[in-house]
Design an enzyme around this catalytic site. Structure first.
Site, PDB file in Angstrom:
ATOM      1  N   GLY A  21     -10.967  -4.362   8.545  1.00  0.00           N
ATOM      2  CA  GLY A  21     -10.924  -4.177   7.103  1.00  0.00           C
ATOM      3  C   GLY A  21     -10.766  -5.516   6.409  1.00  0.00           C
ATOM      4  O   GLY A  21     -10.548  -6.540   7.055  1.00  0.00           O
ATOM      5  N   GLY A  23      -8.770  -7.545   3.333  1.00  0.00           N
ATOM      6  CA  GLY A  23      -7.668  -7.520   2.374  1.00  0.00           C
ATOM      7  C   GLY A  23      -7.926  -8.571   1.314  1.00  0.00           C
ATOM      8  O   GLY A  23      -8.989  -9.165   1.280  1.00  0.00           O
ATOM      9  N   LYS A  24      -6.938  -8.789   0.471  1.00  0.00           N
ATOM     10  CA  LYS A  24      -7.101  -9.766  -0.621  1.00  0.00           C
ATOM     11  C   LYS A  24      -7.265 -11.190  -0.103  1.00  0.00           C
ATOM     12  O   LYS A  24      -8.024 -11.973  -0.642  1.00  0.00           O
ATOM     13  CB  LYS A  24      -5.866  -9.727  -1.526  1.00  0.00           C
ATOM     14  CG  LYS A  24      -5.823  -8.510  -2.424  1.00  0.00           C
ATOM     15  CD  LYS A  24      -4.739  -8.636  -3.476  1.00  0.00           C
ATOM     16  CE  LYS A  24      -3.390  -8.078  -3.018  1.00  0.00           C
ATOM     17  NZ  LYS A  24      -3.425  -6.734  -2.482  1.00  0.00           N
ATOM     18  N   GLY A  26      -8.018 -12.182   3.141  1.00  0.00           N
ATOM     19  CA  GLY A  26      -8.777 -12.427   4.361  1.00  0.00           C
ATOM     20  C   GLY A  26      -9.059 -11.132   5.096  1.00  0.00           C
ATOM     21  O   GLY A  26      -8.855 -10.041   4.574  1.00  0.00           O
ATOM     22  N   HIS A  27      -9.537 -11.270   6.318  1.00  0.00           N
ATOM     23  CA  HIS A  27      -9.978 -10.109   7.099  1.00  0.00           C
ATOM     24  C   HIS A  27      -8.932  -9.741   8.147  1.00  0.00           C
ATOM     25  O   HIS A  27      -8.096 -10.554   8.519  1.00  0.00           O
ATOM     26  CB  HIS A  27     -11.287 -10.439   7.817  1.00  0.00           C
ATOM     27  CG  HIS A  27     -12.439 -10.623   6.883  1.00  0.00           C
ATOM     28  ND1 HIS A  27     -12.564 -11.725   6.060  1.00  0.00           N
ATOM     29  CD2 HIS A  27     -13.502  -9.832   6.599  1.00  0.00           C
ATOM     30  CE1 HIS A  27     -13.676 -11.623   5.340  1.00  0.00           C
ATOM     31  NE2 HIS A  27     -14.258 -10.471   5.654  1.00  0.00           N
ATOM     32  N   VAL A  28      -9.052  -8.509   8.619  1.00  0.00           N
ATOM     33  CA  VAL A  28      -8.208  -8.054   9.726  1.00  0.00           C
ATOM     34  C   VAL A  28      -9.149  -7.659  10.861  1.00  0.00           C
ATOM     35  O   VAL A  28     -10.121  -6.934  10.631  1.00  0.00           O
ATOM     36  CB  VAL A  28      -7.346  -6.848   9.314  1.00  0.00           C
ATOM     37  CG1 VAL A  28      -6.442  -6.431  10.457  1.00  0.00           C
ATOM     38  CG2 VAL A  28      -6.503  -7.199   8.080  1.00  0.00           C
ATOM     39  N   ASP A 137       6.928  -1.021  -2.292  1.00  0.00           N
ATOM     40  CA  ASP A 137       5.482  -0.855  -2.545  1.00  0.00           C
ATOM     41  C   ASP A 137       4.918   0.302  -1.713  1.00  0.00           C
ATOM     42  O   ASP A 137       3.847   0.188  -1.129  1.00  0.00           O
ATOM     43  CB  ASP A 137       4.781  -2.187  -2.194  1.00  0.00           C
ATOM     44  CG  ASP A 137       3.359  -2.218  -2.730  1.00  0.00           C
ATOM     45  OD1 ASP A 137       2.564  -3.050  -2.260  1.00  0.00           O
ATOM     46  OD2 ASP A 137       3.036  -1.367  -3.590  1.00  0.00           O
ATOM     47  N   LYS A 139       2.893   3.152  -1.002  1.00  0.00           N
ATOM     48  CA  LYS A 139       1.768   3.903  -1.605  1.00  0.00           C
ATOM     49  C   LYS A 139       0.757   4.157  -0.498  1.00  0.00           C
ATOM     50  O   LYS A 139       0.795   3.480   0.542  1.00  0.00           O
ATOM     51  CB  LYS A 139       1.154   3.097  -2.752  1.00  0.00           C
ATOM     52  CG  LYS A 139       0.667   1.723  -2.355  1.00  0.00           C
ATOM     53  CD  LYS A 139       0.256   0.909  -3.574  1.00  0.00           C
ATOM     54  CE  LYS A 139      -0.149  -0.490  -3.140  1.00  0.00           C
ATOM     55  NZ  LYS A 139      -0.249  -1.415  -4.253  1.00  0.00           N
ATOM     56  N   ASN A 142      -0.779   1.462   1.619  1.00  0.00           N
ATOM     57  CA  ASN A 142       0.072   0.678   2.534  1.00  0.00           C
ATOM     58  C   ASN A 142       0.573   1.510   3.695  1.00  0.00           C
ATOM     59  O   ASN A 142       1.498   1.099   4.400  1.00  0.00           O
ATOM     60  CB  ASN A 142       1.267   0.086   1.771  1.00  0.00           C
ATOM     61  CG  ASN A 142       0.829  -1.009   0.830  1.00  0.00           C
ATOM     62  OD1 ASN A 142      -0.241  -1.580   1.005  1.00  0.00           O
ATOM     63  ND2 ASN A 142       1.628  -1.277  -0.181  1.00  0.00           N
ATOM     64  N   ASP A 155       2.398  -3.628   5.259  1.00  0.00           N
ATOM     65  CA  ASP A 155       2.439  -4.404   4.012  1.00  0.00           C
ATOM     66  C   ASP A 155       3.826  -4.542   3.429  1.00  0.00           C
ATOM     67  O   ASP A 155       4.148  -3.914   2.419  1.00  0.00           O
ATOM     68  CB  ASP A 155       1.553  -3.732   2.962  1.00  0.00           C
ATOM     69  CG  ASP A 155       0.107  -4.144   3.147  1.00  0.00           C
ATOM     70  OD1 ASP A 155      -0.775  -3.477   2.605  1.00  0.00           O
ATOM     71  OD2 ASP A 155      -0.102  -5.142   3.840  1.00  0.00           O
ATOM     72  N   THR A 172      29.441 -13.877 -10.175  1.00  0.00           N
ATOM     73  CA  THR A 172      28.752 -13.911 -11.454  1.00  0.00           C
ATOM     74  C   THR A 172      27.243 -13.957 -11.234  1.00  0.00           C
ATOM     75  O   THR A 172      26.772 -14.529 -10.238  1.00  0.00           O
ATOM     76  CB  THR A 172      29.159 -15.154 -12.269  1.00  0.00           C
ATOM     77  OG1 THR A 172      28.281 -15.227 -13.402  1.00  0.00           O
ATOM     78  CG2 THR A 172      28.987 -16.425 -11.433  1.00  0.00           C
TER      79      THR A 172
HETATM   80  N1  LIG Z   1      -2.549  -2.995  11.765  1.00  0.00           N
HETATM   81  C1  LIG Z   1      -3.719  -2.487  11.382  1.00  0.00           C
HETATM   82  N2  LIG Z   1      -4.342  -1.564  12.139  1.00  0.00           N
HETATM   83  C2  LIG Z   1      -5.531  -1.048  11.735  1.00  0.00           C
HETATM   84  N3  LIG Z   1      -6.174  -1.387  10.596  1.00  0.00           N
HETATM   85  C3  LIG Z   1      -5.577  -2.314   9.814  1.00  0.00           C
HETATM   86  C4  LIG Z   1      -4.342  -2.900  10.156  1.00  0.00           C
HETATM   87  N4  LIG Z   1      -3.995  -3.789   9.185  1.00  0.00           N
HETATM   88  C5  LIG Z   1      -4.975  -3.756   8.288  1.00  0.00           C
HETATM   89  N5  LIG Z   1      -5.932  -2.880   8.632  1.00  0.00           N
HETATM   90  C6  LIG Z   1      -7.145  -2.608   7.876  1.00  0.00           C
HETATM   91  O1  LIG Z   1      -7.481  -3.772   7.125  1.00  0.00           O
HETATM   92  C7  LIG Z   1      -7.427  -3.501   5.716  1.00  0.00           C
HETATM   93  C8  LIG Z   1      -6.831  -4.673   4.976  1.00  0.00           C
HETATM   94  O2  LIG Z   1      -5.545  -4.934   5.491  1.00  0.00           O
HETATM   95  P1  LIG Z   1      -4.321  -5.169   4.488  1.00  0.00           P
HETATM   96  O3  LIG Z   1      -4.215  -4.035   3.536  1.00  0.00           O
HETATM   97  O4  LIG Z   1      -3.141  -5.503   5.294  1.00  0.00           O
HETATM   98  O5  LIG Z   1      -4.822  -6.448   3.722  1.00  0.00           O
HETATM   99  P2  LIG Z   1      -4.339  -6.771   2.276  1.00  0.00           P
HETATM  100  O6  LIG Z   1      -4.779  -5.646   1.379  1.00  0.00           O
HETATM  101  O7  LIG Z   1      -4.794  -8.157   1.984  1.00  0.00           O
HETATM  102  O8  LIG Z   1      -2.803  -6.751   2.391  1.00  0.00           O
HETATM  103  P3  LIG Z   1      -1.914  -6.424   1.121  1.00  0.00           P
HETATM  104  O9  LIG Z   1      -2.157  -4.945   0.900  1.00  0.00           O
HETATM  105  O10 LIG Z   1      -0.539  -6.796   1.522  1.00  0.00           O
HETATM  106  O11 LIG Z   1      -2.494  -7.269   0.020  1.00  0.00           O
HETATM  107  C9  LIG Z   1      -6.550  -2.265   5.597  1.00  0.00           C
HETATM  108  O12 LIG Z   1      -6.886  -1.552   4.446  1.00  0.00           O
HETATM  109  C10 LIG Z   1      -6.902  -1.496   6.874  1.00  0.00           C
HETATM  110  O13 LIG Z   1      -8.111  -0.774   6.712  1.00  0.00           O
HETATM  111 MG   LIG Z   2      -3.701  -3.752   1.564  1.00  0.00          MG
END
Ligand SMILES: Nc1ncnc2c1ncn2[C@@H]1O[C@H](COP(=O)(O)OP(=O)(O)OP(=O)(O)O)[C@@H](O)[C@H]1O
Ligand SMILES: [Mg+2]
Ligand SMILES: O=C(O)c1cc(-c2cccc(F)c2)nc2ccccc12
Length: 273
Positions: A21, A23-24, A26-28, A137, A139, A142, A155, A172
């Site tokens: 996936g 995220g904001k 970078g990639h996972v 956070d 939701k 997350n 998250d 204080t």
């Molecule tokens: N541990 C994990 N196992 C499986 N998929 C994951 C995992 N971590 C992230 N992903 C996938 O990658 C996507 C992006 O990850 P993540 O939400 O952590 O990035 P982010 O949005 O930048 O983080 P944040 O929400 O803190 O800004 C997630 O929506 C999910 O689909």
């Molecule tokens: Mg996220």
């Protein structure tokens, strides 16, 4: 033997697999640690983007907090490392991905499924609060789902350590910077409210105070304008629990251990957790 804690990880320790996936920052990626063949999720964050967004301290806090939490419903952070351009987080792999995709697919959850999730989250939050950590956070975005369908809170970017009331009650506040004073207002009961919002959203497929404009949502929240739609049909026990969590005065919200004892949870949550 180098334990997981103090090992110096490098990218060479991993075979990189498919992207999981974006995220904001970078990639996972799916990844396999070469020595142990352990499957992990490798979250790659670009330093330039972290600097631009001024979230370095938040990331360090997220890593510090999440690396010390050990609970079946909290996503493990095994470690981290960085090179010239990127920071890498070594995370537990959540095989069934994001909960909110699941919620979109089936529109809303059965009461048994919703209660099972709420119980898992309540147990994870009790654990966090026991360590003076509030998530802040909670939701669907997350929440990830493990191989056995169990929820994993991920998250911790917005989580903070609440310092003991002793230090804030008699000490204080005058010398505390805004961000610390803010967390004084912000006690662990915020997570109970968020759990109530989540429970409603699991049952109805939409959050309770949704509105077209942000200003309307803000007003509905501060007025606790809680309405239960006629469809889908939801038990009065479920509505009772949600109504006891979505209470304006944070000290009057149903404590998390009482959530676990609520009749709706007892009757509907899967006892295996
Ligand atoms: N541990 C994990 N196992 C499986 N998929 C994951 C995992 N971590 C992230 N992903 C996938 O990658 C996507 C992006 O990850 P993540 O939400 O952590 O990035 P982010 O949005 O930048 O983080 P944040 O929400 O803190 O800004 C997630 O929506 C999910 O689909
Ligand atoms: Mg996220
Ligand atoms: O170049 C660094 O020393 C660096 C380290 C870290 C970091 C260090 C520990 C934990 C963590 F999550 C992140 N984050 C950064 C973010 C932006 C730019 C540089 C850095």
């Amino acid at each position: 033997v180098t334990t997981v804690e103090n090992k110096r990880w490098t990218l060479n320790d991993f075979d990189i697999g498919k992207p999981l996936g974006r995220g904001k920052f970078g990639h996972v990626y799916l990844a396999r640690e070469k020595r142990s063949n352990h499957i992990v999720a490798l979250k790659v964050l670009f330093k330039t983007q972290l600097k631009q967004s001024q979230v370095e301290h938040q990331l360090r806090r997220e890593v510090e907090i999440q690396s010390h939490l050990r609970h079946p419903n909290i996503l493990r952070l095994y470690g981290y490392f960085y090179d010239q351009k990127r920071v890498y987080l070594i995370l537990e792999y959540a095989a069934k991905g994001e909960l909110y995709k699941e919620l979109q697919k089936c529109q809303y959850f059965s009461e048994r499924r919703a209660a099972t999730y709420v119980a898992q989250l309540a147990r994870a939050l009790i654990y966090c609060h026991g360590k003076h950590v509030i998530h802040r956070d909670i939701k669907p975005e997350n929440l990830l789902v493990g191989a056995q369908g169990e929820l994993k809170i991920a998250d911790f970017g917005w989580s903070v350590h609440t310092f003991s009331r002793r230090r804030t009650m008699c000490g204080t506040l005058d010398y505390l910077p805004p961000e610390m004073v803010e967390s004084v207002e912000h006690d662990a009961n915020v997570d109970i409210w968020s759990l109530g919002v989540l429970c409603y959203e699991f049952l109805y497929g939409v959050p309770p105070f949704e509105a077209k404009e942000h200003s309307d949502t803000y007003r509905r929240i501060v007025q606790v304008d809680l309405k239960f739609p006629p469809k889908p049909i939801v038990s009065s026990a479920a509505k009772d629990l949600v109504s006891q969590m979505l209470v304006k005065d944070s000290s009057q919200r149903l404590p998390l251990h009482k959530v676990l004892e609520h009749p709706w949870i007892i009757q509907n949550a899967d006892p295996s957790g």
